[in-house]
Scaffold this active site. Structure first.
Site, PDB file in Angstrom:
ATOM      1  N   ASP A  11      40.363  38.066  57.294  1.00 26.10           N
ATOM      2  CA  ASP A  11      40.717  37.892  55.885  1.00 26.10           C
ATOM      3  C   ASP A  11      39.696  36.978  55.201  1.00 26.10           C
ATOM      4  O   ASP A  11      39.002  36.200  55.871  1.00 26.10           O
ATOM      5  CB  ASP A  11      42.124  37.273  55.837  1.00 26.10           C
ATOM      6  CG  ASP A  11      42.579  36.951  54.441  1.00 26.10           C
ATOM      7  OD1 ASP A  11      42.312  37.747  53.522  1.00 26.10           O
ATOM      8  OD2 ASP A  11      43.220  35.896  54.271  1.00 26.10           O
ATOM      9  N   ASP A  13      40.176  35.030  51.657  1.00 25.47           N
ATOM     10  CA  ASP A  13      40.676  33.824  50.982  1.00 25.47           C
ATOM     11  C   ASP A  13      41.521  32.956  51.914  1.00 25.47           C
ATOM     12  O   ASP A  13      42.436  33.441  52.578  1.00 25.47           O
ATOM     13  CB  ASP A  13      41.508  34.214  49.757  1.00 25.47           C
ATOM     14  CG  ASP A  13      40.662  34.915  48.710  1.00 25.47           C
ATOM     15  OD1 ASP A  13      39.455  34.624  48.640  1.00 25.47           O
ATOM     16  OD2 ASP A  13      41.204  35.759  47.980  1.00 25.47           O
ATOM     17  N   ASP A 138      45.682  34.225  56.844  1.00 32.40           N
ATOM     18  CA  ASP A 138      46.566  33.082  56.573  1.00 32.40           C
ATOM     19  C   ASP A 138      47.913  33.530  56.024  1.00 32.40           C
ATOM     20  O   ASP A 138      48.819  32.701  55.883  1.00 32.40           O
ATOM     21  CB  ASP A 138      45.918  32.126  55.560  1.00 32.40           C
ATOM     22  CG  ASP A 138      45.782  32.760  54.195  1.00 32.40           C
ATOM     23  OD1 ASP A 138      45.079  33.785  54.097  1.00 32.40           O
ATOM     24  OD2 ASP A 138      46.395  32.261  53.232  1.00 32.40           O
TER      25      ASP A 138
HETATM   26 MG    MG Z   1      44.083  34.927  52.720  1.00 34.05          MG
END
Ligand code: MG
Length: 185
Positions: A11, A13, A138
């Site tokens: 991922d 961000d 996240d």
């Molecule tokens: Mg993320």
């Protein structure tokens, strides 16, 4: 040969790029506040900002330069480059959440991670579409949809999540995914 390597999706961000720092910087500047990441433990920024300002938070994400100026997470470049030796590495961002971000995200990757070919960049929405062995993300919501092994990258908003193995930073990614090769050195 490459087909024999496990496929690893990563991922952007809050994993490769420190988006929350830029989000806080813009918000604090405009409203004269001093919210820090420490104030966001267990919460998203939207949870601590009053609803009347949520549209402004969205506007920051949609501004042309937001995703262009994000800081790279410490050690991400070195570890990702090393991971490419043993994994088929793909970058998988739910960029559809902010469709106007495509160009800035692509250019950010090209600038900071030039060793990742464009063919290995996936801008998507629902990460259940990914066919890979691992996903480092996240966001627990995306990890739940993913059909391979999810690995949770530590972030202020996910501290209560216990469903997935957790890595706190890129050094822990390195230890988890490259441990075998390190031991053989
Ligand atoms: Mg993320």
């Amino acid at each position: 040969m490459s087909r024999n390597r496990p496929r690893l999706c990563v991922d952007m961000d809050e994993v490769m790029a420190d988006a929350v720092a830029e989000h806080l910087r813009r918000y604090n500047l405009e409203f004269g506040e001093r919210i820090t990441v420490a104030d966001l433990q267990g919460r998203w920024l939207w949870d601590v900002v009053e609803p009347s300002r949520h549209a402004t938070l969205e506007d920051y994400l949609r501004s042309a330069d937001f995703f262009a100026v994000l800081q790279v997470m410490p050690d991400a470049q070195r570890v990702l480059r090393a991971l490419q030796d043993e994994y088929e590495v793909f970058i998988a961002s739910a960029a559809m959440e902010v469709p106007s971000s495509f160009t800035a995200k692509y250019e950010w990757l090209a600038r900071h991670f030039p060793f990742i070919p464009a063919s290995n960049i996936v801008f998507c929405g629902d990460k259940s579409i990914l066919k890979a062995d691992f996903l480092i993300d996240d966001n627990p919501r995306q990890l739940r949809r993913f059909t391979g092994q999810g690995v949770l990258f530590h972030s202020h908003h996910n501290i209560a999540c216990t469903e997935f193995p957790r890595v706190r930073n890129w050094l822990e990614v390195e230890a988890m995914f490259l441990r075998a090769s390190r031991h053989s050195m």
